[in-house]
Design a protein around this motif. Structure first.
Motif, PDB file in Angstrom:
ATOM      1  N   THR A   1      39.632 -51.655 -83.554  1.00  7.91           N
ATOM      2  CA  THR A   1      39.140 -52.065 -82.238  1.00  7.91           C
ATOM      3  C   THR A   1      39.979 -53.172 -81.586  1.00  7.91           C
ATOM      4  OG1 THR A   1      36.929 -51.607 -83.120  1.00  7.91           O
ATOM      5  CG2 THR A   1      36.986 -52.527 -80.941  1.00  7.91           C
ATOM      6  N   LEU A   2      41.078 -53.589 -82.210  1.00  5.63           N
ATOM      7  CA  LEU A   2      41.863 -54.691 -81.648  1.00  5.63           C
ATOM      8  C   LEU A   2      42.581 -54.275 -80.367  1.00  5.63           C
ATOM      9  CD1 LEU A   2      43.053 -57.533 -81.748  1.00  5.63           C
ATOM     10  CD2 LEU A   2      44.838 -56.631 -83.283  1.00  5.63           C
TER      11      LEU A   2
ATOM     12  N   ALA B   1      54.866 -51.910 -94.795  1.00  2.74           N
ATOM     13  CA  ALA B   1      53.562 -52.160 -94.182  1.00  2.74           C
ATOM     14  C   ALA B   1      53.539 -51.696 -92.735  1.00  2.74           C
ATOM     15  CB  ALA B   1      53.215 -53.645 -94.246  1.00  2.74           C
ATOM     16  N   ILE B   2      52.472 -51.012 -92.381  1.00  4.07           N
ATOM     17  CA  ILE B   2      52.186 -50.636 -90.996  1.00  4.07           C
ATOM     18  C   ILE B   2      50.921 -51.372 -90.596  1.00  4.07           C
ATOM     19  CG2 ILE B   2      51.588 -48.756 -89.426  1.00  4.07           C
ATOM     20  CD1 ILE B   2      52.984 -46.860 -91.453  1.00  4.07           C
ATOM     21  N   VAL B   3      51.010 -52.189 -89.554  1.00  2.00           N
ATOM     22  CA  VAL B   3      49.852 -52.939 -89.060  1.00  2.00           C
ATOM     23  C   VAL B   3      49.622 -52.515 -87.622  1.00  2.00           C
ATOM     24  CG1 VAL B   3      48.836 -55.207 -88.663  1.00  2.00           C
ATOM     25  CG2 VAL B   3      50.430 -54.874 -90.570  1.00  2.00           C
ATOM     26  N   THR B   4      48.447 -51.987 -87.348  1.00  2.00           N
ATOM     27  CA  THR B   4      48.183 -51.444 -86.021  1.00  2.00           C
ATOM     28  C   THR B   4      46.688 -51.471 -85.729  1.00  2.00           C
ATOM     29  OG1 THR B   4      48.570 -49.522 -84.578  1.00  2.00           O
ATOM     30  CG2 THR B   4      47.959 -49.060 -86.853  1.00  2.00           C
ATOM     31  N   SER B   5      46.356 -51.239 -84.498  1.00  2.00           N
ATOM     32  CA  SER B   5      44.969 -50.994 -84.108  1.00  2.00           C
ATOM     33  C   SER B   5      44.791 -49.493 -83.931  1.00  2.00           C
ATOM     34  CB  SER B   5      44.638 -51.717 -82.808  1.00  2.00           C
ATOM     35  OG  SER B   5      43.349 -51.381 -82.341  1.00  2.00           O
ATOM     36  N   ASP B   6      43.598 -49.024 -84.176  1.00  2.00           N
ATOM     37  CA  ASP B   6      43.321 -47.602 -83.957  1.00  2.00           C
ATOM     38  C   ASP B   6      42.937 -47.321 -82.508  1.00  2.00           C
ATOM     39  OD1 ASP B   6      40.982 -49.059 -84.313  1.00  2.00           O
ATOM     40  OD2 ASP B   6      39.912 -47.421 -85.295  1.00  2.00           O
ATOM     41  N   HIS B   7      42.382 -48.309 -81.839  1.00  2.00           N
ATOM     42  CA  HIS B   7      42.001 -48.233 -80.426  1.00  2.00           C
ATOM     43  C   HIS B   7      41.551 -49.632 -80.015  1.00  2.00           C
ATOM     44  CE1 HIS B   7      37.745 -48.603 -81.510  1.00  2.00           C
ATOM     45  NE2 HIS B   7      38.005 -47.738 -82.480  1.00  2.00           N
ATOM     46  N   GLY B   8      41.427 -49.854 -78.728  1.00  2.00           N
ATOM     47  CA  GLY B   8      40.901 -51.129 -78.261  1.00  2.00           C
ATOM     48  C   GLY B   8      39.431 -51.007 -77.898  1.00  2.00           C
ATOM     49  N   THR B   9      38.966 -51.938 -77.094  1.00  2.00           N
ATOM     50  CA  THR B   9      37.573 -51.909 -76.651  1.00  2.00           C
ATOM     51  C   THR B   9      37.447 -52.706 -75.367  1.00  2.00           C
ATOM     52  OG1 THR B   9      35.298 -52.026 -77.507  1.00  2.00           O
ATOM     53  CG2 THR B   9      36.686 -53.971 -77.832  1.00  2.00           C
ATOM     54  N   ALA B  10      36.446 -52.395 -74.567  1.00  2.00           N
ATOM     55  CA  ALA B  10      36.252 -53.058 -73.280  1.00  2.00           C
ATOM     56  C   ALA B  10      35.099 -54.043 -73.352  1.00  2.00           C
ATOM     57  CB  ALA B  10      35.981 -52.018 -72.188  1.00  2.00           C
TER      58      ALA B  10
ATOM     59  N   ASP C   1      36.125 -53.309 -65.320  1.00  2.00           N
ATOM     60  CA  ASP C   1      35.829 -52.154 -64.455  1.00  2.00           C
ATOM     61  C   ASP C   1      34.470 -51.532 -64.781  1.00  2.00           C
ATOM     62  OD1 ASP C   1      38.362 -52.277 -63.097  1.00  2.00           O
ATOM     63  OD2 ASP C   1      39.270 -51.369 -64.887  1.00  2.00           O
ATOM     64  N   GLY C   2      33.571 -52.330 -65.318  1.00  2.00           N
ATOM     65  CA  GLY C   2      32.235 -51.863 -65.634  1.00  2.00           C
ATOM     66  C   GLY C   2      32.098 -51.209 -67.002  1.00  2.00           C
ATOM     67  N   TYR C   3      33.181 -51.121 -67.767  1.00  2.00           N
ATOM     68  CA  TYR C   3      33.140 -50.476 -69.075  1.00  2.00           C
ATOM     69  C   TYR C   3      32.857 -51.478 -70.184  1.00  2.00           C
ATOM     70  CZ  TYR C   3      35.255 -46.287 -67.052  1.00  2.00           C
ATOM     71  OH  TYR C   3      35.500 -45.157 -66.310  1.00  2.00           O
ATOM     72  N   THR C   4      32.088 -51.028 -71.156  1.00  2.00           N
ATOM     73  CA  THR C   4      31.839 -51.807 -72.368  1.00  2.00           C
ATOM     74  C   THR C   4      31.978 -50.877 -73.564  1.00  2.00           C
ATOM     75  OG1 THR C   4      30.320 -53.321 -71.239  1.00  2.00           O
ATOM     76  CG2 THR C   4      30.176 -53.217 -73.642  1.00  2.00           C
ATOM     77  N   GLY C   5      32.696 -51.331 -74.588  1.00  2.00           N
ATOM     78  CA  GLY C   5      32.875 -50.534 -75.789  1.00  2.00           C
ATOM     79  C   GLY C   5      34.106 -49.648 -75.704  1.00  2.00           C
ATOM     80  N   HIS C   6      34.106 -48.555 -76.485  1.00  2.00           N
ATOM     81  CA  HIS C   6      35.250 -47.647 -76.525  1.00  2.00           C
ATOM     82  C   HIS C   6      34.748 -46.205 -76.495  1.00  2.00           C
ATOM     83  CE1 HIS C   6      34.372 -49.708 -80.394  1.00  2.00           C
ATOM     84  NE2 HIS C   6      34.297 -48.484 -80.889  1.00  2.00           N
ATOM     85  N   ARG C   7      35.609 -45.272 -76.859  1.00  2.00           N
ATOM     86  CA  ARG C   7      35.382 -43.838 -76.654  1.00  2.00           C
ATOM     87  C   ARG C   7      35.307 -43.521 -75.166  1.00  2.00           C
ATOM     88  NH1 ARG C   7      31.407 -39.980 -77.037  1.00  2.00           N
ATOM     89  NH2 ARG C   7      29.785 -41.553 -77.295  1.00  2.00           N
TER      90      ARG C   7
ATOM     91  N   GLY D   1      38.131 -43.598 -71.486  1.00  2.00           N
ATOM     92  CA  GLY D   1      39.534 -43.573 -71.095  1.00  2.00           C
ATOM     93  C   GLY D   1      39.925 -44.767 -70.255  1.00  2.00           C
ATOM     94  N   HIS D   2      39.890 -45.963 -70.838  1.00  2.00           N
ATOM     95  CA  HIS D   2      40.247 -47.187 -70.108  1.00  2.00           C
ATOM     96  C   HIS D   2      41.458 -47.828 -70.777  1.00  2.00           C
ATOM     97  CE1 HIS D   2      39.882 -51.290 -68.457  1.00  2.00           C
ATOM     98  NE2 HIS D   2      39.323 -50.675 -67.420  1.00  2.00           N
ATOM     99  N   PRO D   3      42.348 -48.485 -70.005  1.00  2.00           N
ATOM    100  CA  PRO D   3      43.537 -49.107 -70.612  1.00  2.00           C
ATOM    101  C   PRO D   3      43.225 -50.085 -71.743  1.00  2.00           C
ATOM    102  CG  PRO D   3      43.786 -49.026 -68.238  1.00  2.00           C
ATOM    103  CD  PRO D   3      42.384 -48.580 -68.524  1.00  2.00           C
ATOM    104  N   THR D   4      42.107 -50.780 -71.689  1.00  2.00           N
ATOM    105  CA  THR D   4      41.768 -51.696 -72.769  1.00  2.00           C
ATOM    106  C   THR D   4      41.480 -50.956 -74.071  1.00  2.00           C
ATOM    107  OG1 THR D   4      39.422 -51.663 -72.121  1.00  2.00           O
ATOM    108  CG2 THR D   4      40.783 -53.431 -71.212  1.00  2.00           C
ATOM    109  N   VAL D   5      41.181 -49.662 -73.975  1.00  2.00           N
ATOM    110  CA  VAL D   5      40.898 -48.835 -75.147  1.00  2.00           C
ATOM    111  C   VAL D   5      42.168 -48.130 -75.638  1.00  2.00           C
ATOM    112  CG1 VAL D   5      39.578 -46.852 -76.004  1.00  2.00           C
ATOM    113  CG2 VAL D   5      38.502 -48.518 -74.469  1.00  2.00           C
TER     114      VAL D   5
END
Length: 290
Positions: free
Chosen positions: A39-40, A251-260, A264-270, A272-276
């Protein structure tokens, strides 16, 4: 002897691009770590690194900075299914970007000479066939083995671990996960190659308890998300030390997706927002002690 790296033609020094190693040399020689900071967000990770607030991670990030990439999925299950098939986050710039790992299939346009190509359905199975002991240390619910869905991803590994202490509700989740990796490394025969996948749950909601002075009524926020990353950074050195104790580790260090957090009124993930969709990524070698 230092490792050789294949650089993409556009991967100039200081560009923020990540040099590509030849994974056909790495696999079978080095231990492997895939660390997903679940979620980072990229913007939070980049800001903290630039401000010098991630000393544990930045010491290993090439140039002390993250690379901006696009996630292969907008939530944990989808993204990890893709990554275990070889589709790591894609560099956030145009082009055909060679992959480190790839399941063999006709017509792939991102399989290059340095790509480790496998015939198994997933990377853990492929590495096991090459003699690796494969370990999953889960974090979020998709790794808890408490239901059929929670057994799919950890079921790819020879050994998997999940405890309530590793979960999103634990303020000390990452410390507990690192302790488990230390125990695993300590009991594995030294000659056996090791692949560790660790899914960090600390960034995922709820994360308010990582922000000093916050309460459950305060709720989660971009600030508490950043505080959770600082918490992870304070303990990541132990993980890196364990993984390089036996031999060099890739080592591979990454995020799997972000979160809002309300953008723009979005909260969470799943969604299609740039923060995700925009995530931090780096890979690098952890050299063994001299």
């Amino acid at each position: 002897m230092r490792h050789a790296e294949r650089r993409r033609p556009d991967a100039a020094e200081g560009s923020g691009h990540t040099p590509e190693p030849d994974m056909n040399e790495v696999v079978g020689r080095d231990d492997l770590l895939l660390l997903t900071l679940d979620t980072l967000r990229y913007d939070v990770a980049a800001e903290l690194a630039a401000a010098g607030e991630l000393p544990g991670l930045a010491a290993h990030l090439p140039g002390g900075a993250w690379e901006e990439r696009h996630a292969p999925g907008s939530f944990t299950y989808a993204s990890h299914q893709a990554m275990f098939a070889g589709f790591l986050p894609t560099p956030a710039r145009p082009g055909r970007h060679p992959r480190l790992f790839a399941a063999r299939f006709a017509g792939s346009e991102t399989t290059a000479d340095g790509t480790f190509v496998f015939d198994a359905p997933d990377l853990p199975t492929a590495l096991a066939a090459r003699g690796y002991h494969t370990v999953c240390v889960g974090g979020v619910g998709f790794f808890n083995r408490r239901g059929a869905l929670g057994r799919v991803l950890p079921g790819m590994f020879a050994e998997s671990h999940w405890e309530p202490e590793f979960s999103v509700t634990s303020p000390t989740s990452f410390e507990a996960q690192v302790a488990r990796v230390e125990e695993i490394v300590g009991r594995l025969p030294r000659e056996r190659r090791l692949f560790v996948f660790l899914n960090v749950s600390a960034l995922h909601q709820p994360n308010w308890f990582h922000l000093p002075g916050a309460t459950s009524e305060s709720g989660d926020s971009r600030a508490s998300h950043a505080a959770a990353l600082r918490y992870v950074d304070r303990h990541v050195g132990r993980l890196f030390a364990a993984m390089r104790a036996r031999r060099r580790c890739f080592a591979i260090v990454t995020s799997d997706h972000g979160t809002a957090y309300g953008e723009d009124g979005y909260t969470g993930h799943r969604v299609g927002h740039p923060t995700v969709w925009t995530v931090p990524y780096r890979h690098f070698f952890l050299e063994p002690p001299a």
